[in-house]
Motif scaffolding. Structure first.
Motif: not given
Length: 271
Positions: A33-35, A95-97, A104-107, A211-213
């Motif tokens: 999604h991000e890439i 909001i990237s993880k 990324a901004i928390q919350g 692992n980012g899932d």
């Protein structure tokens, strides 16, 4: 003419990628999604570059009363589309993880909502954009698949079908590979947890999926757009939504043009 073919192919690939991005659970989940979202951003710049002359000339004439209304509407629509896409990309980064976790901004719940609204707006603007240019798309496709004598170019059609088959096969292969890899990883993670428990060690509770899932998370204020995570069903679902926007837009424009032609034909008779 080759430039127009390049535009059609690029736009088709962008359209398929974009609708896959509407559901963050497809293929590899959040990493894809991000890439793919960043790739779409680069593709948009290429798209603007291919239409650079039109953009410059129209910008110069945007206040000219003689500029056709369709051109002015298309220009303003493109501006809105660019703003919406920019909002999608910027909020996506914030909001990237996976790709930009340090940004990324928390919350950032409000950012997630804005990300989703911008994506929905982009979907609608793209449908209108294609609807306005549908006649041009049909003309280019006819020239691509038919010779000057009006005969079908079987070689071009075969190449097009083969390309779609390769693309579909690639999506299916990537989807099955990504799902299999994530399944193996989860099994390893659960095995490690059991071993830690047997040794008397207290396993640490992890915040968020491994692992980012992030396919189980809620996105855009709901569990992903479209519901189904099968890539083909997602593509069919959103292409159907586009069709519901493109078809009325095309016929409304056609009706407006028909009225203009009739009024022009009536002018000499009235005078």
């Amino acid at each position: 003419m080759k430039k127009n073919y390049t535009k059609i192919v690029l736009d088709l690939l962008m359209a398929i990628t974009f609708v896959l991005l509407m559901n963050p659970r497809v293929l590899d989940g959040l990493p894809f999604h991000e890439i793919a979202g960043l790739i779409i951003g680069v593709a948009i710049l290429v798209h603007i570059g291919l239409n650079y002359r039109w953009v410059v000339n129209t910008t110069k004439r945007i206040l000219d009363p003689k500029l056709p209304k369709k051109t002015r509407f298309s220009y303003l629509l493109n501006i809105l589309l660019l703003i919406a896409m920019a909002a999608v990309i910027i909020t996506g980064i914030l909001i990237s993880k996976v790709v930009f976790p340090s940004f990324a901004i928390q919350g950032g719940h409000a950012l997630r909502e804005l990300h989703g609204l911008s994506a929905d707006a982009t979907l609608a603007f793209v449908g209108l954009h294609v609807g306005v240019h549908w006649q041009w798309i049909l003309t280019i496709c006819k020239k691509a698949f038919k010779s000057k004598e009006g005969k079908l170019r079987k070689g071009v059609i075969a190449s097009f079908v083969l390309s779609l088959a390769i693309l579909a096969g690639g999506i299916q292969w990537y989807s099955s590979t990504a799902t299999f890899s994530m399944g193996e990883f989860k099994q390893e993670q659960s095995g490690q947890t059991v071993n830690n428990g047997s040794n008397g060690n207290t396993s640490e509770t992890r915040q968020g999926p491994p692992n980012g899932d992030f396919r189980g998370e809620k996105f855009h204020g709901k569990e992903g757009h479209g519901g189904k995570s099968n890539p083909f069903l997602v593509v069919l679902n959103y292409f159907a939504i586009w069709a519901a926007i493109i078809i009325p837009t095309y016929y409304i424009e056609k009706r407006i043009l028909r009225k203009k032609r009739k009024s022009r034909q009536m002018e000499p008779k009235l005078s």
